[in-house]
Design an enzyme around this catalytic site. Sequence first.
Site, PDB file in Angstrom:
ATOM      1  N   HIS A   1       0.839  -1.203   0.000  1.00  0.00           N
ATOM      2  CA  HIS A   1       0.000   0.000   0.000  1.00  0.00           C
ATOM      3  C   HIS A   1       0.878   1.258   0.000  1.00  0.00           C
ATOM      4  O   HIS A   1       0.629   2.194  -0.759  1.00  0.00           O
ATOM      5  CB  HIS A   1      -0.914  -0.044   1.231  1.00  0.00           C
ATOM      6  CG  HIS A   1      -1.752   1.176   1.424  1.00  0.00           C
ATOM      7  ND1 HIS A   1      -3.044   1.275   0.966  1.00  0.00           N
ATOM      8  CD2 HIS A   1      -1.484   2.360   2.024  1.00  0.00           C
ATOM      9  CE1 HIS A   1      -3.527   2.469   1.277  1.00  0.00           C
ATOM     10  NE2 HIS A   1      -2.599   3.147   1.925  1.00  0.00           N
ATOM     11  N   GLU A   2       1.907   1.253   0.835  1.00  0.00           N
ATOM     12  CA  GLU A   2       2.786   2.428   0.909  1.00  0.00           C
ATOM     13  C   GLU A   2       3.606   2.585  -0.373  1.00  0.00           C
ATOM     14  O   GLU A   2       3.780   3.694  -0.871  1.00  0.00           O
ATOM     15  CB  GLU A   2       3.702   2.336   2.139  1.00  0.00           C
ATOM     16  CG  GLU A   2       2.970   2.255   3.490  1.00  0.00           C
ATOM     17  CD  GLU A   2       2.028   3.431   3.744  1.00  0.00           C
ATOM     18  OE1 GLU A   2       2.253   4.521   3.204  1.00  0.00           O
ATOM     19  OE2 GLU A   2       1.041   3.234   4.484  1.00  0.00           O
TER      20      GLU A   2
ATOM     21  N   HIS B   1       1.447   4.256  -2.975  1.00  0.00           N
ATOM     22  CA  HIS B   1       1.346   5.721  -2.851  1.00  0.00           C
ATOM     23  C   HIS B   1       2.530   6.375  -3.557  1.00  0.00           C
ATOM     24  O   HIS B   1       2.395   7.396  -4.214  1.00  0.00           O
ATOM     25  CB  HIS B   1       1.397   6.140  -1.379  1.00  0.00           C
ATOM     26  CG  HIS B   1       0.070   6.108  -0.676  1.00  0.00           C
ATOM     27  ND1 HIS B   1      -1.070   6.679  -1.193  1.00  0.00           N
ATOM     28  CD2 HIS B   1      -0.278   5.603   0.537  1.00  0.00           C
ATOM     29  CE1 HIS B   1      -2.072   6.503  -0.331  1.00  0.00           C
ATOM     30  NE2 HIS B   1      -1.622   5.846   0.720  1.00  0.00           N
TER      31      HIS B   1
ATOM     32  N   GLU C   1      -6.269   6.694  -1.343  1.00  0.00           N
ATOM     33  CA  GLU C   1      -6.207   5.501  -0.489  1.00  0.00           C
ATOM     34  C   GLU C   1      -6.710   4.271  -1.227  1.00  0.00           C
ATOM     35  O   GLU C   1      -6.101   3.206  -1.176  1.00  0.00           O
ATOM     36  CB  GLU C   1      -7.027   5.718   0.787  1.00  0.00           C
ATOM     37  CG  GLU C   1      -6.390   6.680   1.761  1.00  0.00           C
ATOM     38  CD  GLU C   1      -4.936   6.360   2.027  1.00  0.00           C
ATOM     39  OE1 GLU C   1      -4.575   5.164   2.015  1.00  0.00           O
ATOM     40  OE2 GLU C   1      -4.149   7.275   2.220  1.00  0.00           O
TER      41      GLU C   1
HETATM   42 ZN   LIG Z   1      -2.523   5.195   2.581  1.00  0.00          ZN
END
Ligand SMILES: [Zn+2]
Length: 256
Positions: free
Chosen positions: A126-127, A130, A190
Amino acid sequence: MRFIPIAAAGAAGVLGLAACAYNEDLGRSQFLLVNDAALAQSAQQAWAQTLATSKVSNDRAAQARVQRVAARLVEAAGLGDRSWEYVVFEDPQANAFVLPGGKIGVNTGMLSVVENDDQLAAVIGHELAHSVANHAGERYSQTAATQLALGIGQSALGGRVGAETAKQISAFGGVGAQLGVLLPFSRRHELEADRLGVDFMARAGYRPAEAVKLWRNMQAASTGGRPPQLLSTHPSEATRIAELERYIAGMPARPR
Ligand SMILES: [Zn+2]
């Protein structure tokens, strides 16, 4: 009033750099006012500050585990062409973060929520997402453009505000950019990071379904107390779990 032309010229200069860049990983265009190098420089300062003011975990096994899982994801996602730094911080808050320039932080509190490496891969994926998606640059650009638009509007009202605007514009390269890299991500960002993150998981041979379990664990961890920081700046758990389940169901099956 003589500040107005300066502000206007400055604004034109900044806006002159604006570009709508197509991001292949996202399949959409992004409005970007700032280049990677400028953002990475601000992020470097923020990272140095974080290292100086937070406690780096001396749990070697935890550091090694995060390195190992992250390196596998980075390799599978084809992100090995840039340098990455992963650090475990001694902090009970179930949180993780990414800064432009390849810096990823995972709290010990997050490590106590994850049940296996697949779930840790969901956090790190997830990071990474981003970062690949350049969400910080996009967020920064949107904020800067809004401030700029407000400043220009105000400068038409008087010279004093014009001076303020000029100062604001000159601050974009420094403090403004720092704030930009630390701003929480939007709901859209997100959900994009969730989807891209599970793509990276799958490519690295981790089980995408564990991402859903991770968010359920986070949801459980948040009841009864303050919601974990990661959740408070994120979309509602129910929304993201539902979206993620739908996305994973549509993923092509992979031989394991
Ligand atoms: Zn996030």
